[in-house]
Design an enzyme around this catalytic site. Structure first.
Site, PDB file in Angstrom:
ATOM      1  N   LYS A 113      -0.311  10.526 -24.935  1.00 19.26           N
ATOM      2  CA  LYS A 113      -0.189   9.832 -26.219  1.00 19.26           C
ATOM      3  C   LYS A 113       0.863  10.478 -27.116  1.00 19.26           C
ATOM      4  O   LYS A 113       1.457   9.810 -27.958  1.00 19.26           O
ATOM      5  CB  LYS A 113      -1.530   9.814 -26.943  1.00 19.26           C
TER       6      LYS A 113
HETATM    7  C1  LIG Z   1      -4.825   6.631 -23.211  1.00 18.32           C
HETATM    8  C2  LIG Z   1      -4.913   7.261 -21.878  1.00 18.32           C
HETATM    9  C3  LIG Z   1      -4.832   6.507 -20.700  1.00 18.32           C
HETATM   10  C4  LIG Z   1      -4.717   4.999 -20.728  1.00 18.32           C
HETATM   11  O1  LIG Z   1      -3.475   4.567 -21.207  1.00 18.32           O
HETATM   12  P1  LIG Z   1      -3.297   3.055 -21.721  1.00 18.32           P
HETATM   13  O2  LIG Z   1      -1.929   3.008 -22.294  1.00 18.32           O
HETATM   14  O3  LIG Z   1      -4.354   2.848 -22.748  1.00 18.32           O
HETATM   15  O4  LIG Z   1      -3.466   2.178 -20.539  1.00 18.32           O
HETATM   16  C5  LIG Z   1      -4.876   7.174 -19.499  1.00 18.32           C
HETATM   17  N1  LIG Z   1      -5.030   8.522 -19.446  1.00 18.32           N
HETATM   18  C6  LIG Z   1      -5.120   9.273 -20.550  1.00 18.32           C
HETATM   19  C7  LIG Z   1      -5.317  10.742 -20.416  1.00 18.32           C
HETATM   20  C8  LIG Z   1      -5.050   8.683 -21.802  1.00 18.32           C
HETATM   21  O5  LIG Z   1      -5.143   9.440 -22.900  1.00 18.32           O
END
Ligand SMILES: *Cc1c(COP(=O)(O)O)cnc(C)c1O
Length: 498
Positions: A113
């Site tokens: 993120k």
């Molecule tokens: C948010 C997240 C995901 C999923 O990503 P999306 O963009 O919501 O599909 C997968 N792995 C981790 C560690 C995340 O923080």
């Protein structure tokens, strides 16, 4: 470049407006009206660039209302080397033959993120200056764990912003919870809710579109925006690392310019994989995007059958950031792949809202399947995969990445399609230390507390512990509020002191 809404094609706004506002008035998501095209020559020119320059190259095509200086300010601030534990920002590591891991978790909160949320506050403040005439932007976040912390860290003490984060009380890892409840900064607040991520997300969405609440805010010269991947400003930075990974594979001599690759993405809200779709549409030679799910395999079912049905058991898994039954960004994919059919999107989303399901036509399904494949991985395989990867390949992956790795192996076994592949690695294994340590040791449980677990995992594997996680040990817990999902709007008023 203008943006329109997935639910009303007559809407046309600038990038700055789309980012400052977050979500369209009628509840649709902003999408670019056209998709910029990159030639192979242009992609080749990215090989010699650093990450910041690669980011600028992609972003300037989408953020045409930003000046060069504004773009420089944004990317230089977001991807400063001091904030990332890898000089490459998003390094590609070859683990085995054509299997490459794209490590997206070297930022300050140790999850992918950060790749977007380090940049979003810069995009947001520049956008607000252009469009929001001095209003304070209130960022409302529903999180399955990682977004919350990454958004808090990105927005803390950013002028003219406030940020409120809601997380499912039993739906995040101890490390994720600690990261959020100890958050520093004068413009931040965090609250747990009794419910799961989908509850948090739907309440946040309904608060966003509630006219009464918006009017209250306007009186105080405030406006809502979103840091979830429904915000275009969250999505656009994620397109960059698909180009960056491709450029790195060329640089490492693993592919030649123009060669196709596959990308495997551990998926929740469908943001990360959708960014891969935009990269492909821009001309990046991606053959298949493989959508990897955990036991909450609604996307696997959808991509195989064309039926999206959230009336099913919800599982709390060891990969909590993917414990999602309503993947918001699928709406954008449906819009693009249906030939920009906003009426269809409205019907599908109403159906999802009213009966929790929708079905797309076989024709649309087949179009989507030309680009997407899908698979899922249950809890036992997550643990086996972490164990096997560590022992056989000496690579320690977290629970989310393990889902993708296992789905990739199944995909190759089923299809024989073993061209060079990038597997997105979305979190540091130390964010989920207990699950990872148990998997490595092949044991069911361990009696250690969170930081003892971290130390033990470090001892057993020799993999370095990220400094920001180590530092949490000595931080004070600041936020302990818990509320019911029905009371979230009151909580928003309380936290904003309205
Ligand atoms: C948010 C997240 C995901 C999923 O990503 P999306 O963009 O919501 O599909 C997968 N792995 C981790 C560690 C995340 O923080």
């Amino acid at each position: 470049m203008l943006y329109t809404s997935t639910r009303n094609k007559n809407i046309k706004v600038s990038a700055a407006k789309a980012i400052a506002q977050g979500i369209s008035e009628e509840g649709g998501l902003f999408v670019p009206c056209e998709i910029p095209q990159f030639s192979l020559d242009k992609i080749n020119s990215m090989v010699e660039m650093d990450y910041i320059t690669r980011a600028k190259t992609v972003l300037k095509e989408y953020l045409t209302d930003f000046t060069e200086d504004e773009l420089d300010y944004c990317v230089n601030g977001a991807y400063a080397a001091s904030k990332f534990s890898s000089a490459k920002i998003a390094p590609v590591v070859n683990v085995n033959g054509n299997e490459n891991i794209l490590e997206l978790w070297h930022g300050p909160t140790c999850a992918f993120k950060d790749m977007a949320l380090q940049l979003l506050p810069y995009l947001m403040t520049v956008s607000a200056k252009k469009t929001a005439d001095g209003k304070t932007i209130v960022i409302l976040v529903a999180t399955s764990g990682d977004t919350g912390k990454a958004a808090l860290e990105g927005f803390k003490d950013v002028e003219n912003t406030k940020i409120l984060v809601f997380y499912p009380v039993n739906g995040v890892s101890p490390m994720q919870k600690l990261q959020m409840t100890t958050q520093e900064g004068n413009n931040v607040a965090v609250c747990a809710i009794n419910g799961n991520f989908d509850d948090a997300q739907s309440s946040v969405k309904s608060i966003f579109t509630n006219d009464e609440i918006k009017a209250e805010l306007a009186k105080k010269n405030m406006m809502f925006s979103s840091a979830n991947s429904i915000n275009w400003g969250r999505l656009v930075p994620q397109i960059v690392y698909y180009f960056s990974a491709y450029a790195d594979l060329i640089q490492q001599g693993r592919i030649a310019l123009g060669d196709e690759i596959n990308a495997v993405v551990p998926t929740g809200n469908f943001g990360n994989i959708l960014a891969g779709y935009y990269a492909k549409k821009m001309g990046l030679p991606i053959k298949k995007l493989v959508c990897a799910s955990n036991s909450n395999n609604i996307l696997t079912d959808f991509l195989k059958s064309g039926e999206y049905d959230k009336n099913r058991q919800f599982y709390t898994t060891t990969s909590p950031s993917m414990d999602i039954l309503i993947s918001s960004n699928l709406e954008r994919l449906l819009y693009h792949m249906s030939g920009e059919d906003d009426k269809l999107v409205v019907n599908l989303m109403n159906s999802l809202n009213d009966c929790g399901r929708y079905v797309i036509t076989e024709e649309l399904m087949l179009t989507i399947q030309q680009i997407f494949d899908a698979g899922f991985c249950d809890e036992a395989s997550v643990s086996n995969t972490i164990h096997k990867y560590e022992k056989e390949l000496n690579y320690l992956c977290d629970t989310h990445t393990a889902v993708a790795v296992q789905v990739y192996e199944n995909y190759v076994a089923e299809t024989g399609d073993d061209i060079p592949t990038v597997i997105d690695s979305t979190a540091s294994p130390y964010k989920f230390s207990k699950s990872v340590l148990c998997a490595v040791n092949g044991s069911d449980d361990c009696a250690l507390d969170e930081f003892e677990t971290v130390d033990e995992l470090n001892k057993v594997t020799g993999v370095e512990v990220p400094a920001p996680l180590k530092a949490l040990k000595d931080k004070q817990v600041r936020f302990t509020d818990v509320c019911d999902k029905e009371n979230m709007s009151e909580m928003v008023f309380k936290l904003l002191e309205l």
